[in-house]
Design a protein around this motif. Structure first.
Motif, mmCIF file in Angstrom:
data_model
loop_
_atom_site.group_PDB
_atom_site.id
_atom_site.type_symbol
_atom_site.label_atom_id
_atom_site.label_comp_id
_atom_site.label_asym_id
_atom_site.label_seq_id
_atom_site.Cartn_x
_atom_site.Cartn_y
_atom_site.Cartn_z
ATOM 1 N N TYR A 145 18.824 41.966 -22.412
ATOM 2 C CA TYR A 145 18.701 43.369 -22.012
ATOM 3 C C TYR A 145 18.152 44.208 -23.163
ATOM 4 O O TYR A 145 17.292 45.050 -22.976
ATOM 5 C CB TYR A 145 20.059 43.895 -21.553
ATOM 6 C CG TYR A 145 20.011 45.291 -21.010
ATOM 7 C CD1 TYR A 145 19.509 45.549 -19.744
ATOM 8 C CD2 TYR A 145 20.468 46.361 -21.768
ATOM 9 C CE1 TYR A 145 19.462 46.843 -19.242
ATOM 10 C CE2 TYR A 145 20.420 47.652 -21.284
ATOM 11 C CZ TYR A 145 19.916 47.881 -20.018
ATOM 12 O OH TYR A 145 19.864 49.158 -19.543
ATOM 13 N N LYS A 146 18.636 43.951 -24.363
ATOM 14 C CA LYS A 146 18.204 44.683 -25.550
ATOM 15 C C LYS A 146 16.706 44.515 -25.784
ATOM 16 O O LYS A 146 16.010 45.464 -26.155
ATOM 17 C CB LYS A 146 18.990 44.198 -26.770
ATOM 18 C CG LYS A 146 18.623 44.879 -28.067
ATOM 19 C CD LYS A 146 19.436 44.302 -29.200
ATOM 20 C CE LYS A 146 18.900 44.772 -30.525
ATOM 21 N NZ LYS A 146 19.557 44.139 -31.642
ATOM 22 N N GLU A 147 16.186 43.321 -25.552
ATOM 23 C CA GLU A 147 14.755 43.070 -25.730
ATOM 24 C C GLU A 147 13.908 43.946 -24.813
ATOM 25 O O GLU A 147 12.812 44.346 -25.177
ATOM 26 C CB GLU A 147 14.437 41.597 -25.466
ATOM 27 C CG GLU A 147 14.952 40.659 -26.534
ATOM 28 C CD GLU A 147 14.757 39.199 -26.166
ATOM 29 O OE1 GLU A 147 14.072 38.897 -25.161
ATOM 30 O OE2 GLU A 147 15.302 38.346 -26.881
ATOM 31 N N GLN A 206 15.013 46.918 -23.392
ATOM 32 C CA GLN A 206 15.402 48.322 -23.500
ATOM 33 C C GLN A 206 15.381 48.742 -24.960
ATOM 34 O O GLN A 206 16.358 48.585 -25.671
ATOM 35 C CB GLN A 206 16.807 48.533 -22.918
ATOM 36 C CG GLN A 206 16.952 48.109 -21.480
ATOM 37 C CD GLN A 206 16.098 48.946 -20.545
ATOM 38 O OE1 GLN A 206 15.961 50.153 -20.730
ATOM 39 N NE2 GLN A 206 15.519 48.320 -19.550
ATOM 40 N N ILE A 246 18.291 50.463 -27.309
ATOM 41 C CA ILE A 246 19.450 49.727 -27.812
ATOM 42 C C ILE A 246 19.134 49.228 -29.209
ATOM 43 O O ILE A 246 18.212 48.448 -29.405
ATOM 44 C CB ILE A 246 19.812 48.551 -26.891
ATOM 45 C CG1 ILE A 246 20.208 49.069 -25.510
ATOM 46 C CG2 ILE A 246 20.937 47.718 -27.508
ATOM 47 C CD1 ILE A 246 20.440 47.979 -24.499
ATOM 48 N N GLU A 247 19.924 49.687 -30.185
ATOM 49 C CA GLU A 247 19.667 49.298 -31.568
ATOM 50 C C GLU A 247 20.533 48.138 -32.036
ATOM 51 O O GLU A 247 20.115 47.338 -32.850
ATOM 52 C CB GLU A 247 19.861 50.502 -32.487
ATOM 53 C CG GLU A 247 18.814 51.562 -32.256
ATOM 54 C CD GLU A 247 18.934 52.704 -33.238
ATOM 55 O OE1 GLU A 247 19.568 52.525 -34.292
ATOM 56 O OE2 GLU A 247 18.403 53.774 -32.932
ATOM 57 N N SER A 248 21.765 48.070 -31.553
ATOM 58 C CA SER A 248 22.629 46.999 -32.025
ATOM 59 C C SER A 248 23.685 46.655 -30.982
ATOM 60 O O SER A 248 24.025 47.468 -30.128
ATOM 61 C CB SER A 248 23.310 47.391 -33.337
ATOM 62 O OG SER A 248 24.182 48.470 -33.118
ATOM 63 N N ILE A 249 24.167 45.443 -31.088
ATOM 64 C CA ILE A 249 25.238 44.936 -30.233
ATOM 65 C C ILE A 249 26.252 44.288 -31.161
ATOM 66 O O ILE A 249 25.888 43.495 -32.032
ATOM 67 C CB ILE A 249 24.709 43.903 -29.229
ATOM 68 C CG1 ILE A 249 23.684 44.544 -28.288
ATOM 69 C CG2 ILE A 249 25.854 43.270 -28.445
ATOM 70 C CD1 ILE A 249 22.920 43.552 -27.442
ATOM 71 N N GLU A 283 21.603 40.498 -25.247
ATOM 72 C CA GLU A 283 20.411 40.334 -26.092
ATOM 73 C C GLU A 283 19.149 40.368 -25.236
ATOM 74 O O GLU A 283 18.144 40.962 -25.635
ATOM 75 C CB GLU A 283 20.482 39.040 -26.898
ATOM 76 C CG GLU A 283 21.473 39.064 -28.043
ATOM 77 C CD GLU A 283 21.092 40.036 -29.152
ATOM 78 O OE1 GLU A 283 19.913 40.416 -29.285
ATOM 79 O OE2 GLU A 283 21.995 40.403 -29.923
#
Length: 58
Positions: free
Chosen positions: A26-28, A30, A33-36, A24
Protein backbone atom coordinates in the motif's frame (compact mmCIF):
# COMPACT_ATOMS: atom_id res chain seq x y z
CA UNK A 1 2.15 17.74 14.12
CA UNK A 2 0.59 19.50 11.19
CA UNK A 3 0.03 17.10 8.33
CA UNK A 4 1.06 14.08 10.38
CA UNK A 5 -1.35 11.26 11.19
CA UNK A 6 -1.10 8.03 13.11
CA UNK A 7 -3.24 5.00 12.45
CA UNK A 8 -3.26 2.53 15.31
CA UNK A 9 -3.96 -1.07 14.37
CA UNK A 10 -3.94 -3.79 16.96
CA UNK A 11 -2.65 -6.90 15.22
CA UNK A 12 -1.80 -10.22 16.78
CA UNK A 13 1.92 -10.91 16.84
CA UNK A 14 1.58 -13.94 14.56
CA UNK A 15 -0.19 -11.77 11.92
CA UNK A 16 2.33 -8.91 11.87
CA UNK A 17 4.43 -10.33 9.02
CA UNK A 18 1.35 -10.52 6.79
CA UNK A 19 0.28 -7.02 7.87
CA UNK A 20 3.71 -5.60 7.05
CA UNK A 21 3.58 -7.11 3.57
CA UNK A 22 0.16 -5.60 2.90
CA UNK A 23 1.07 -2.19 4.32
CA UNK A 24 4.35 -2.05 2.37
CA UNK A 25 2.47 -2.74 -0.89
CA UNK A 26 0.00 0.00 0.00
CA UNK A 27 2.84 2.37 0.89
CA UNK A 28 4.42 1.88 -2.54
CA UNK A 29 1.18 3.07 -4.20
CA UNK A 30 0.36 5.87 -1.75
CA UNK A 31 3.17 8.41 -1.64
CA UNK A 32 1.88 10.32 1.46
CA UNK A 33 2.77 7.33 3.64
CA UNK A 34 6.26 7.97 4.97
CA UNK A 35 6.78 5.20 7.48
CA UNK A 36 5.27 2.08 8.98
CA UNK A 37 6.24 0.80 12.41
CA UNK A 38 5.05 -1.74 14.92
CA UNK A 39 5.26 -1.35 18.67
CA UNK A 40 4.28 -3.79 21.35
CA UNK A 41 1.36 -2.58 23.48
CA UNK A 42 -0.10 -5.64 25.24
CA UNK A 43 -1.94 -3.49 27.81
CA UNK A 44 -3.41 -1.16 25.14
CA UNK A 45 -1.81 1.83 26.88
CA UNK A 46 -1.47 3.86 23.66
CA UNK A 47 -5.25 4.07 23.31
CA UNK A 48 -6.23 4.11 26.98
CA UNK A 49 -7.04 7.84 26.90
CA UNK A 50 -9.52 7.27 24.05
CA UNK A 51 -11.27 4.59 26.06
CA UNK A 52 -11.40 6.81 29.15
CA UNK A 53 -12.91 9.67 27.11
CA UNK A 54 -15.45 7.28 25.63
CA UNK A 55 -16.54 6.13 29.08
CA UNK A 56 -17.15 9.75 30.11
CA UNK A 57 -19.40 10.41 27.10
CA UNK A 58 -21.47 7.27 27.61
Amino acid sequence: MTGYRDILLYIQTEDQKKAIEILERYKEKQSPIESISFESDPQWEAVSSFYEASKLKN
